[in-house]
Design an enzyme around this catalytic site. Structure first.
Site, PDB file in Angstrom:
ATOM      1  N   GLN A 177      62.624 -19.321 -10.511  1.00 16.70           N
ATOM      2  CA  GLN A 177      62.515 -20.983 -11.566  1.00 16.70           C
ATOM      3  C   GLN A 177      63.997 -22.110 -11.565  1.00 16.70           C
ATOM      4  OE1 GLN A 177      59.491 -21.882 -12.423  1.00 16.70           O
ATOM      5  NE2 GLN A 177      57.974 -20.429 -12.060  1.00 16.70           N
ATOM      6  N   CYS A 320      43.156 -15.810 -23.693  1.00 17.41           N
ATOM      7  CA  CYS A 320      41.772 -16.103 -23.549  1.00 17.41           C
ATOM      8  C   CYS A 320      41.126 -16.483 -21.627  1.00 17.41           C
ATOM      9  CB  CYS A 320      41.477 -17.099 -24.167  1.00 17.41           C
ATOM     10  SG  CYS A 320      41.776 -17.560 -25.737  1.00 17.41           S
TER      11      CYS A 320
END
Length: 460
Positions: A177, A320
């Site tokens: 990153q 979710c």
């Protein structure tokens, strides 16, 4: 359509595209051959290696190209562990490492080794002293990312590297990153990265192993890439990766400062525009282009879908939105809210107007999702109860927290609400809700049936 997921894959840099096309014409031959086409290919490969090594801060003969960043991590971990097997079989990692590191650790444990995870604080950073304390006898390798891929927090690499040096333990740094934004602090022994994170083509990773580090490549090998990455090199992609790394580094200071201002705007404005939001990650020691926040009472998958409908591509660590229905291991290790999680990572060149439009759209999207889930708290009962039980078994995030919020006003101050929930996210999100809403999280118990129960005491 604004693309706000550069932490997953950055758009191909114009320099990478130009270099790729040129190398397709000039670098198609086998660089191991001695005829002119092979010699030309070898010159391109050597030049790419020198450019990448300069950016990494190592010698060219210490760096090899791999088919991916994940392969670089796996090869680095397995090779270093094998090279130091006489020292011991202990691997030390931070609890928020990329899944490639954790998967390598799982393979090591399955083969009889041991893995120790060093915890992190709420910002996502390890404590150097706590990391150093784990570098005991029998430690063969330590791993620490340079910056976190989900929340952007920079790790104290220099301090941990010094502790590793003092303990005689090599340190592998996953710099995927951060490498496009600047060199990793000195002191590391091995370093891995992935080109598609900085605007290079997918399918190119790099692995640097310092001279003097005991390293034994695992699996079949050949004469290519020092025996550490067998198979024919994808030379055009390697050339494009090295060229783009040099290009983004030249732009990093100016572009990083510009994107940091945009991210600061998001960090400041989102909590003002959207109620019940937690911005996570270190506010200062972080990547310049990345911000993550979580919204109470929101289904992460629906939130991302609605933002996509509005034209914004973002990512999430909410349970979710995952196939496992468990929260991101990073958010779980930090102990922060996971539901309604949004990661915004701005690619180079992001327009300020797109950020302003995102901030304009977000409040309405969150409010719409909350209304759809029935997240409005219920009115308090005139005769508050002392105890209430919420049965949320079989219900997924964020429903257990929504049900808790609806009834907390129905118990008197000092009373308790017990939430039954078999959703893994509840273990993280209910304590996080308590901290955000000023209530006291008593703890987790188990019902006679074995279902987890979470007890909350009303304090306000």
């Amino acid at each position: 359509m604004p693309y706000f997921d550069a932490a997953s894959a950055a758009p191909l840099h114009p320099v990478a595209r130009q270099a790729l096309l040129a190398a397709l014409d000039e670098g198609w031959a086998d660089p191991a051959r001695l005829y002119r086409e092979g010699r030309r290919a070898r010159l391109l490969l050597d030049a790419a290696r020198e450019a990448a090594a300069e950016a990494v801060g190592c010698r060219p003969d210490e760096l090899v190209f791999t088919p991916s960043g994940t392969r670089a991590v796996h090869s680095g971990v397995s090779g270093a562990l094998a090279g130091r097997r006489r020292v011991g079989g202990r691997l030390v990692v931070s609890a928020v490492e990329h899944s490639s590191v954790l998967h390598a650790g799982e393979a090591h444990a399955a083969a009889g080794g041991t893995v120790t995870e060093v915890p992190v604080g709420r910002t996502g950073a390890v404590d150097p002293a706590a990391f150093a304390a784990e570098l005991g006898e029998g430690t063969a390798l330590a791993c620490l990312q340079s910056a976190n891929h989900e929340v952007g927090t920079e790790q104290p690499v220099a301090e941990v590297a010094e502790a590793c040096r003092a303990a005689g333990v090599p340190l592998l740094v996953d710099a995927a990153q951060s490498l496009g934004w600047g060199p990793v602090p000195e002191g590391w022994s091995l370093l891995a990265a992935s080109a598609h994170k900085w605007g290079g083509p997918a399918g190119v990773g790099l692995l640097a192993v310092r001279k003097g580090v005991r390293f034994a490549p695992q699996g079949p090998s050949d004469e290519r890439e020092s025996g550490r990455a067998p198979g024919f090199e994808n030379l055009p992609a390697i050339v494009a990766a090295a060229a783009s790394l040099r290009a983004v580094r030249a732009e990093a200071a100016a572009e990083g400062a510009r994107l940091r201002e945009l991210v600061d705007r998001i960090r400041a404005r989102v909590p003002e525009l959207v109620p019940d939001v937690e911005v996570v990650g270190d506010p200062v020691r972080r990547l310049p282009h990345l911000v993550t926040f979580s919204c109470l009472y929101v289904d992460g998958e629906t939130l991302l879908s609605e933002l996509d409908r509005e034209g914004f591509s973002v990512s999430s660590g909410s349970s979710c939105t995952s196939s496992t229905l468990t929260p991101s291991h990073v958010l779980r290790a930090m102990g922060v809210l996971s539901e309604g999680n949004v990661r915004v990572s701005l690619p180079a060149g992001t327009d300020s107007a797109d950020v302003d439009r995102f901030l304009a759209v977000l409040p309405g999207v969150v409010a719409s999702v909350r209304e759809r889930l029935g997240a409005a708290p219920a009115a308090a009962e005139p005769e508050p109860a002392q105890e209430l039980l919420v049965d949320a078994l079989g219900k997924r995030c964020p429903i257990p927290v929504i049900e808790l919020a609806k009834v907390i006003g129905s118990v008197r101050v000092g009373g308790t609400v017990t939430v039954l929930s078999d959703d893994a996210a509840a273990r993280l999100d209910i304590p996080a809700w308590c901290e955000m809403r000023g209530q006291r999280y008593v703890g987790e118990t188990a019902t006679p049936q074995g279902a987890p129960a979470y007890v909350v005491r009303r304090t306000t």
